[in-house]
Design an enzyme around this catalytic site. Structure first.
Site: not given
Length: 464
Positions: A40-41, A52, A181, A203, A443
């Site tokens: 999976g590296g 995540k 950043s 940055e 919607h």
């Protein structure tokens, strides 16, 4: 030394390599995959997936603090950093074993160890049980990349961290400096800032998230500052003085160097390709700034040798690696293939608010000579966004004024990493503004903003 012969050998079992191996096997080829560390590296074990999981924890924590807004009660809100990290590692482990299962299912021979290429069509693997010699007509390099280390800013795992330490932190930062950043820097800054670390981002470029559209960068910067982050642009960390309990950073801005103290530093200044120790130069492979030079079909110029994913250069994205892996496997099997175009690949950053984009920025489209039509739609004009309590965000579209081609789409706000794919599909199908305008969006959804951002480019937006 035993020798085994295959049709295809893949070096590296990250999202490029393992996907290439599966597709090659599906096409009836005899495949081996060599991996020196984790199935999976980096992506699965130390990158995309565990970050995540951690960001999800911080997002839930953030929402718990907003309980009152939603008519809910939550008191004594706190977190257990060890438990947050444990959940993240469990998620990574589950997926890591999933890749092992996929290799078995697809009859791919897995060889654990470090690979070298002593000659064309040959791979030697230093495994725990000795050296193994493998041969194949086709070899796919998918060795990935690692964190770039700048002199004087090297990670030590104690007070100065690269991504691995940031994912398994030895302590919770109180005062954090993030150098860089891009997506990795901003995601870690967002995570630790949400959990209460006083966070400064430095940055070197004139804006954060420099690959994004300037308007989206500016919007994100405002949102981060509102959350208490300090952002220094056009700034350089010249050196770090390390002590047992703190780091003093020398930061140059506008020609002046100032010192600031932090208890933790995260270095996220880019990546370098894993090209060393493989024997590539001796084979005649061209390497430019740590990346293997390839043509648009991932061919290295050495017969039968391909390079995919991060080791082959930008964009450094897992989904680009996977797609290239499939393309190369199909090409080896004699199928007709289409080159993977970088401008058709979406980039996603999972900070809070999320950021997602595909195609050209407004600036780049103009620089490329296009006359453009630009549409924008704010989250505040969308019923679902307001109902979710997420009224801050923006969707921006860039069209070719002459042909109506969608040149680019750029978003900041809740769930935009899921929304972007609508525009990616649109670009793949070569839709025009007319097609998108005539598409009915359900919607109430956030996706309606994608429709309105198209309408706005042509002066037809309804809800602003």
């Amino acid at each position: 030394m035993s020798s085994q012969d295959f049709d295809v050998i893949v070096i590296g079992a990250g999202p490029g390599g393992y996907v290439a191996a599966i597709r090659a096997s599906q096409l009836g080829l005899k495949v081996a995959i060599v991996e020196r560390e984790h199935m999976g590296g980096i992506c699965l074990n130390w990158g995309c997936i565990p970050t995540k999981a951690m960001l999800r924890s911080s997002e839930v924590f953030h929402l718990m603090h907003r309980a009152k807004e939603f008519g809910l009660k939550a008191e004594g809100i706190s977190y257990d950093l060890d438990a947050v990290v444990k959940r993240s590692r469990t998620v990574a482990k589950q997926l890591n074993s999933g890749v092992g299962h996929l290799m078995k299912k697809n009859k791919v021979t897995v060889v654990m160890g470090a690979a070298t290429l002593p000659a064309k069509g040959k791979v030697e693997v230093k495994a725990e049980d000795g050296v193994k010699s493998l041969t194949a007509k086709h070899i796919i390099l998918a060795t990935g990349a690692r964190a770039r280390e700048l002199p004087g800013l090297e990670a030590d795992g104690k007070r100065v961290w690269a991504y691995k330490s940031a994912l398994t932190p030895p302590h919770m930062p109180k005062k954090l400096l993030v150098i860089g950043s891009g997506a990795i820097g901003i995601e870690f800054a967002s995570f630790y800032n949400t959990l209460g670390a006083e966070t400064t981002v430095v940055e070197v470029m004139d804006r954060i998230l420099p690959v994004e559209d300037a308007e989206i960068s500016a919007f994100a910067k405002k949102a981060f500052e509102k959350q208490g982050m300090k952002i220094l642009q056009k700034a350089v960390v010249k050196k770090l003085d390390r002590a047992a309990d703190k780091v003093t950073a020398h930061i140059e801005m506008g020609g002046k160097v100032e010192t600031q103290e932090f208890d933790t530093v995260i270095s996220a200044v880019g990546i370098v390709g894993n090209v060393e120790g493989l024997g590539l130069e001796a084979l005649g492979v061209k390497i430019d700034r740590t990346h293997v030079v390839t043509d648009e079909y991932c061919r290295t110029g050495v017969d039968g040798l391909y390079a995919i994913g991060d080791v082959a250069g930008a964009p450094w994205l897992a989904h680009k690696a996977s797609h290239e892996g499939v393309m190369v496997a199909e090409m080896i099997a004699g199928r007709k293939v289409h080159a993977v175009k970088p401008e058709s690949i979406a980039g996603c950053t999972y900070c809070h608010p999320q950021i997602a984009s595909v195609g050209l920025t407004e600036e780049k489209a103009k620089a490329a000579g296009y006359a453009v039509k630009v549409g924008r739609f704010p989250f505040i004009g969308n019923g679902k966004a307001i109902a979710l309590g997420e009224p801050e965000g923006l969707i921006k579209t860039v069209f070719d004024a002459k042909t109506g081609e969608l040149l680019g789409a750029h978003m900041v706000g809740a769930e935009v990493t899921e929304l972007i794919q609508g525009y990616v599909v649109g670009r793949k199908l070569e839709t025009t503004e007319e097609d998108l305008m005539e598409t009915v969006f359900p919607h109430p959804t956030l996706s309606e903003m994608m429709h309105e951002a198209v309408l706005d480019a042509y002066g037809r937006a309804i809800h602003i």
